[in-house]
Design a protein around this motif. Structure first.
Motif, PDB file in Angstrom:
ATOM      1  N   UNK A   1       0.843  -1.207   0.000  1.00  0.00           N
ATOM      2  CA  UNK A   1       0.000   0.000   0.000  1.00  0.00           C
ATOM      3  C   UNK A   1       0.877   1.254   0.000  1.00  0.00           C
ATOM      4  N   UNK A   2       1.936   1.260   0.830  1.00  0.00           N
ATOM      5  CA  UNK A   2       2.820   2.439   0.906  1.00  0.00           C
ATOM      6  C   UNK A   2       3.516   2.663  -0.444  1.00  0.00           C
ATOM      7  N   UNK A   3       4.010   1.580  -1.056  1.00  0.00           N
ATOM      8  CA  UNK A   3       4.718   1.706  -2.332  1.00  0.00           C
ATOM      9  C   UNK A   3       3.770   2.211  -3.419  1.00  0.00           C
ATOM     10  N   UNK A   4       2.528   1.730  -3.394  1.00  0.00           N
ATOM     11  CA  UNK A   4       1.543   2.187  -4.373  1.00  0.00           C
ATOM     12  C   UNK A   4       1.273   3.685  -4.201  1.00  0.00           C
ATOM     13  N   UNK A   5       1.167   4.126  -2.942  1.00  0.00           N
ATOM     14  CA  UNK A   5       0.943   5.553  -2.660  1.00  0.00           C
ATOM     15  C   UNK A   5       2.082   6.407  -3.191  1.00  0.00           C
ATOM     16  N   UNK A   6       3.324   5.930  -2.996  1.00  0.00           N
ATOM     17  CA  UNK A   6       4.495   6.687  -3.485  1.00  0.00           C
ATOM     18  C   UNK A   6       4.488   6.740  -5.006  1.00  0.00           C
ATOM     19  N   UNK A   7       4.204   5.596  -5.629  1.00  0.00           N
ATOM     20  CA  UNK A   7       4.247   5.509  -7.092  1.00  0.00           C
ATOM     21  C   UNK A   7       3.175   6.394  -7.732  1.00  0.00           C
ATOM     22  N   UNK A   8       1.975   6.360  -7.165  1.00  0.00           N
ATOM     23  CA  UNK A   8       0.871   7.122  -7.754  1.00  0.00           C
ATOM     24  C   UNK A   8       1.046   8.631  -7.598  1.00  0.00           C
ATOM     25  N   UNK A   9       1.807   9.050  -6.579  1.00  0.00           N
ATOM     26  CA  UNK A   9       1.934  10.496  -6.330  1.00  0.00           C
ATOM     27  C   UNK A   9       3.343  10.992  -6.643  1.00  0.00           C
ATOM     28  N   UNK A  10       4.081  10.215  -7.455  1.00  0.00           N
ATOM     29  CA  UNK A  10       5.454  10.602  -7.785  1.00  0.00           C
ATOM     30  C   UNK A  10       5.445  11.874  -8.648  1.00  0.00           C
TER      31      UNK A  10
ATOM     32  N   UNK B   1       7.027   7.699   7.431  1.00  0.00           N
ATOM     33  CA  UNK B   1       7.755   8.943   7.100  1.00  0.00           C
ATOM     34  C   UNK B   1       8.047   8.985   5.600  1.00  0.00           C
ATOM     35  N   UNK B   2       8.494   7.847   5.056  1.00  0.00           N
ATOM     36  CA  UNK B   2       8.904   7.814   3.640  1.00  0.00           C
ATOM     37  C   UNK B   2       7.730   8.184   2.732  1.00  0.00           C
ATOM     38  N   UNK B   3       6.569   7.543   2.923  1.00  0.00           N
ATOM     39  CA  UNK B   3       5.509   7.834   1.955  1.00  0.00           C
ATOM     40  C   UNK B   3       4.809   9.157   2.225  1.00  0.00           C
ATOM     41  N   UNK B   4       4.817   9.615   3.484  1.00  0.00           N
ATOM     42  CA  UNK B   4       4.207  10.916   3.776  1.00  0.00           C
ATOM     43  C   UNK B   4       5.075  12.045   3.215  1.00  0.00           C
ATOM     44  N   UNK B   5       6.402  11.932   3.403  1.00  0.00           N
ATOM     45  CA  UNK B   5       7.312  12.968   2.891  1.00  0.00           C
ATOM     46  C   UNK B   5       7.303  12.974   1.367  1.00  0.00           C
ATOM     47  N   UNK B   6       7.351  11.792   0.776  1.00  0.00           N
ATOM     48  CA  UNK B   6       7.469  11.706  -0.680  1.00  0.00           C
ATOM     49  C   UNK B   6       6.205  12.193  -1.384  1.00  0.00           C
ATOM     50  N   UNK B   7       5.072  11.693  -0.949  1.00  0.00           N
ATOM     51  CA  UNK B   7       3.846  11.957  -1.707  1.00  0.00           C
ATOM     52  C   UNK B   7       2.982  13.061  -1.164  1.00  0.00           C
ATOM     53  N   UNK B   8       3.284  13.562   0.053  1.00  0.00           N
ATOM     54  CA  UNK B   8       2.487  14.636   0.632  1.00  0.00           C
ATOM     55  C   UNK B   8       1.070  14.193   0.962  1.00  0.00           C
TER      56      UNK B   8
END
Lengths: 571, 59
Positions: free
Chosen positions: A16-25, A162-169
């Motif tokens: 789920x976290x990786x998908x969130x990062x990828x979709x909001x890159x 932290x990683x997905x919140x910082x990356x994808x906002x």
């Protein structure tokens, strides 16, 4: 846990976290980083608001509440529908009309800079500490039960969020929350179905409710006016109204969720979705706990659900006494089980007097069981005063580990972590937004471009994440931590709500009056806290009333000099 | 006279933006927000009533 459980656990959470990062890159503007692209539909907003509020504690402690005290806890949410209507009708249109990033920005526009900074500072203090608890609370229970290292559990789960919140906002937070909440609901429904399937053969759902009702676990609503009773309809309606109004109307971690809406309509409907669904959802989780109680009337439960703590003392001086208590507990349980069977048999045979007699005997046996559990807690506490005597957080996870199949165990542990991550992500996002918008952009660097503020906000979000992880790592040094944070929240929330109520409804009160009224109100609350012995929830009401009344008094004293009320709900 | 900081521009008084279709609930049978709020309060009353009945049935 088996390898299958670990596969399900890590697969779902990291996936789920990786998908969130990828979709909001890709690049973000300040607006999309904090408010998404403002195309979010009402259902997703509703889910995001719900996921922010539902922390891991909700899914570990609430079934424990249902097991021990029944459904009465649901009354705590009775003030929420009315509070959400007020937020949707009054707070939300102004936030959207002024196009603010944070709720405290509104205070700056309505009053002045110092009032804005006061509101933002109170939020950062409260939410910064709460973010540590959000990650600590599930980690302490799960690391105890599974024998994991507590520090590794805190750091790994903290770093992931932290990683997905910082990356994808903010957009990544909303997107991941959608799937995290689906996982949570799917897991809880599955637990409910498996629980029903594991009830003894021949025991119908009606029988299960009869047993739960017989032990007074299904009494959800109490109309008593007795203020000493913890959960009543009236305390839930009044206390819950103020608490929910503060939380949903002024806490940036919630305000940021519904500012994502594509329009005022979408944001409002998202809040109304919560106003309708929250009470049934809490009822369902509490009912799950009540049915776990029924399940353990036919299966031998442990005398103390934190079995790791029990076993640690059973090998030392208190061992003989603890084992004797466990033996007594097992004997009383066997006797109670026979009485419950007799009660249900009499009920099925249409013999009410025999059913009533067996039920009364079963209730007496239950009281005896509880007395043994209380004595066990006393022995454990005497053997090691650091042992928490509250084992209700361990009830549901004990049931999951001991009685659910592999794969489902991993899924339900993932549910608990997903709840922790979803609420923590909102908190970090809100802390980063408030630090950037209300302090950095407003006080330190006013003229930079969007890209600079986005970079700054990523650093602030990461910094708050690390502060939360550090706080969680040292949280065990503070006694009774969760209660301490709840008290802290109640001590500050009232004054913050007072600031906003004055802003919305008292157009003639200006910034200077409300600022000093808030300071005086906060000092009063501190003074009362250290001198009075009343339930801490009352400080929400006292702080709010003090701030409103003091501001009216000060404004009358100052006169029109301090008043400049450009926008209120009544303008 | 103190000037407001750059990001604290006071919003001016004046009429609200003209309501557009976007500001209406757009739900079947619920055409005004007041109706939506009444529906929510009705749901709350229904939940409380159901909880009371549920507790009473198995008391």
């Amino acid at each position: 846990m088996s390898p299958l459980d670990y596969l399900v656990l890590f697969g779902t959470l990291v996936g789920i976290a990786a998908y969130g990062i990828w979709r909001t890159r890709g690049a973000h503007s300040l607006s999309t980083y904090f408010k998404g692209d403002q195309t979010t539909r009402w259902m997703v907003i509703g889910i995001s608001v719900m996921a922010t509020q539902a922390s891991a504690i909700t899914f570990m402690s609430t079934p424990g509440q249902g097991y021990e005290s029944g459904l009465g806890f649901v009354q705590n949410y009775f003030g929420m529908p009315l509070a959400l209507i007020i937020v949707a009708a009054v707070f939300l249109p102004l936030y959207r009309r002024l196009d603010v990033y944070t709720a405290y920005e509104f205070l700056g526009r309505r009053f002045d800079a110092k009032t804005r900074l006061l509101g933002a500072a109170l939020f950062l203090l409260m939410r910064g500490l709460a973010a540590g608890i959000t990650i600590y609370a599930p980690a302490i229970v799960l690391s105890t039960v599974f024998g994991w290292r507590l520090d590794a559990t805190i750091v790994l789960s903290g770093l992931l969020v932290i990683v997905y919140t910082v990356t994808g906002g903010s957009r990544a937070v909303t997107l991941t929350q959608k799937y995290q909440l689906a996982l949570i609901f799917g897991g809880m429904v599955l637990a409910f179905i498996v629980l029903l399937a594991r009830l003894p053969a021949g025991l119908t759902l009606t029988d299960a409710f009869t047993v739960a009702g017989g032990f007074r676990k299904l009494e959800a609503v109490n109309f008593s006016f007795d203020v000493h009773q913890r959960y009543t309809f009236w305390s839930g309606l009044l206390g819950g109204l103020f608490l929910s109004l503060s939380y949903f109307g002024t806490d940036q971690s919630q305000v940021q969720r519904y500012l994502h809406g594509a329009s005022l309509r979408e944001s409002r409907l998202g809040l109304m979705f919560n106003a309708v669904c929250k009470i049934p959802m809490q009822f369902f989780i509490l009912l799950l706990g009540a049915l776990v109680f029924v399940f353990y009337q036919f299966e031998q439960p442990p005398v103390f659900f934190n079995e790791v703590a029990w076993k640690a003392q059973a090998d030392h001086a208190a061992g003989p006494r603890l084992r004797a208590l466990a033996a007594d507990f097992a004997a009383v349980h066997a006797e109670k089980q026979q009485l419950i069977h007799a009660w249900l048999d009499a009920q099925h045979a249409g013999n009410p007097p025999a059913a009533a007699q067996a039920r009364a005997a079963a209730i007496a046996a239950q009281a005896h069981s509880e007395a043994i559990r209380t004595e066990t807690r006393s022995v454990l506490h005497a053997a090691d005063p650091r042992t928490s005597t509250n084992d209700s957080d361990y009830i549901f996870i004990t049931f999951v580990i001991d009685h659910l199949p592999h794969g489902v165990i991993g899924l339900l542990v993932a549910v608990i972590f997903a709840a922790a991550l979803s609420s923590k992500a909102s908190e970090l996002n809100a802390l980063g937004a408030t630090t950037t918008i209300d302090f950095y952009r407003h006080v330190v660097r006013r003229d930079a471009g969007d890209a600079h503020y986005v970079t700054a906000s990523k650093w602030f979000t990461a910094l708050w994440g690390l502060v939360a992880v550090a706080f969680a790592l040292f949280a065990h040094l503070v006694e009774n931590l969760i209660q301490a944070v709840n008290i802290l929240g109640s001590v500050f929330y009232g004054v913050v709500l007072g600031l906003f109520l004055v802003a919305f409804f008292l157009g003639r009160v200006g910034g200077t009056a409300v600022f000093w009224a808030a300071v005086a109100g906060q000092i009063l609350v501190f003074g009362l806290y250290f001198t009075l012995n009343i339930g801490y929830l009352w400080y929400n009401l006292i702080g709010c009333a003090a701030c409103v009344l003091f501001s009216l008094f000060l404004q009358a004293f100052i006169g029109s000099r301090g008043a400049a009320a450009p926008v209120t709900a009544l303008s | 006279m103190k000037h407001p900081p750059p990001h604290d521009k006071p919003a001016t008084r004046g009429p609200d933006p003209t309501p557009v279709a976007d500001d209406l609930p757009g739900l079947p049978w619920l055409h005004r927000w007041r109706a939506v709020y009444l529906f929510v309060l009705g749901c709350f009353a229904l939940w409380v009533a159901l909880l009371v009945v549920f507790g009473w049935l198995f008391a």
